[in-house]
Write a protein that holds these residues in place. Structure first.
Motif, mmCIF file in Angstrom:
data_model
loop_
_atom_site.group_PDB
_atom_site.id
_atom_site.type_symbol
_atom_site.label_atom_id
_atom_site.label_comp_id
_atom_site.label_asym_id
_atom_site.label_seq_id
_atom_site.Cartn_x
_atom_site.Cartn_y
_atom_site.Cartn_z
ATOM 1 N N CYS A 1 1.281 -0.895 0.140
ATOM 2 C CA CYS A 1 -0.289 -0.246 -0.261
ATOM 3 C C CYS A 1 0.980 1.223 -0.083
ATOM 4 O O CYS A 1 2.141 1.035 0.164
ATOM 5 N N ASP B 1 8.677 -1.593 9.790
ATOM 6 C CA ASP B 1 7.521 -0.840 10.295
ATOM 7 C C ASP B 1 6.780 -0.849 11.030
ATOM 8 O O ASP B 1 6.280 0.028 11.796
ATOM 9 N N GLU C 1 1.621 3.706 2.522
ATOM 10 C CA GLU C 1 1.613 3.419 3.776
ATOM 11 C C GLU C 1 3.067 3.171 4.153
ATOM 12 O O GLU C 1 4.744 3.799 3.632
ATOM 13 N N HIS C 2 2.741 2.104 3.441
ATOM 14 C CA HIS C 2 4.177 0.522 3.452
ATOM 15 C C HIS C 2 5.595 0.691 2.128
ATOM 16 O O HIS C 2 6.502 0.983 2.390
#
Length: 262
Positions: free
Chosen positions: A41, A91, A43-44
């Motif tokens: 996604c 993360d 974000e990652h």
């Protein structure tokens, strides 16, 4: 004639979210390292891109393509390590770093809030003992200090405040407002309101000798004694030295309080 055709739609979900907590978030790009490819996604995508730049640095053009956040086309890398494990660790560490920074900021904010304003008290407040006056000030949220500092916001002047030249000098140097506590009801009203403010003039400091008397009070006693003993002294100005000497000889062994009573 209309004909409905069903076309299968393939959805790609973020492998990092699925590996971390099993949630399904739509992927927007892919990351390819050697023979391995992961759907990520946004974000990652950004987190892993930053991590690779921090760990590996930006390689020269002759060695590899510059590391950047993974976009729609993905970023290819040649690596023999276990990329998924490294990526997931990054993360997990990223939010922890942010929380630590937030904790530091909140701690600094709490330390700023703990600094209380302070006041100086000079002289005696009518109707209060020294301890009672200071306790009343503290109950209103102020600290009581003997010397002014950056937290001092006011000087409270009671009876005899003019004898504390040090506090008056501190107040004058820092431009502190003054509250005249000798005014009837002024101090009590401030205590009831829970706030001390001032706009009165600072008293002028007076010179105090070892006897505890100011120079003016001492001159008044000398003149009074001189007239009672036949000396001629002016109402104002300098008192002759022989008159002062006679006064000191007469009261050398007599406490100053007894001399005043006499």
């Amino acid at each position: 004639m209309r004909k409905t055709v069903l076309v299968p739609v393939h959805m790609s979900y973020c492998d990092a979210h699925i590996a971390k907590d099993g949630t399904e978030v739509e992927a927007t790009g892919t990351l390819t390292l050697g023979s391995h490819t992961w759907d990520l996604c946004l974000e990652h995508d950004v987190v892993f891109g930053r991590y690779l730049v921090d760990v590996l640095g930006v390689p020269a053009e002759a060695e590899a393509t510059e590391v950047a956040p993974v976009g729609a086309e993905g970023v290819e890398r040649d690596s023999g390590g276990q990329a998924p494990a490294i990526a997931l660790a990054a993360d997990d560490d990223e939010p922890q770093h942010d929380h630590g920074q937030a904790d530091d900021d909140s701690t600094e904010a709490e330390q700023v809030e703990l600094v209380r304003p302070s006041v100086m008290v000079s002289g005696d407040v009518p109707g209060y003992s020294i301890d009672e006056a200071r306790e009343a000030v503290r109950n209103c949220g102020y600290d009581v200090v003997g010397r002014a500092d950056d937290s001092t916001v006011l000087i409270i002047c009671g009876e005899g405040a003019e004898r504390n030249a040090t506090k008056l000098a501190d107040a004058r140097e820092r431009g502190l407002p003054c509250m005249d506590a000798t005014v009837p009801g002024r101090f009590k009203s401030a205590v009831q309101a829970g706030e001390f403010t001032g706009g009165d003039s600072l008293p002028e400091p007076v010179r105090v000798g070892r006897s505890g008397l100011s120079e003016r009070e001492r001159n008044r006693l000398v003149r009074s004694w001189a007239r009672e003993n036949g000396y001629k002294v002016p109402d104002k100005g300098r008192i002759p030295m022989h008159v002062r000497h006679g006064y000191e000889l007469r009261h050398k062994s007599t406490p100053e309080g007894e001399a005043v009573a006499a």
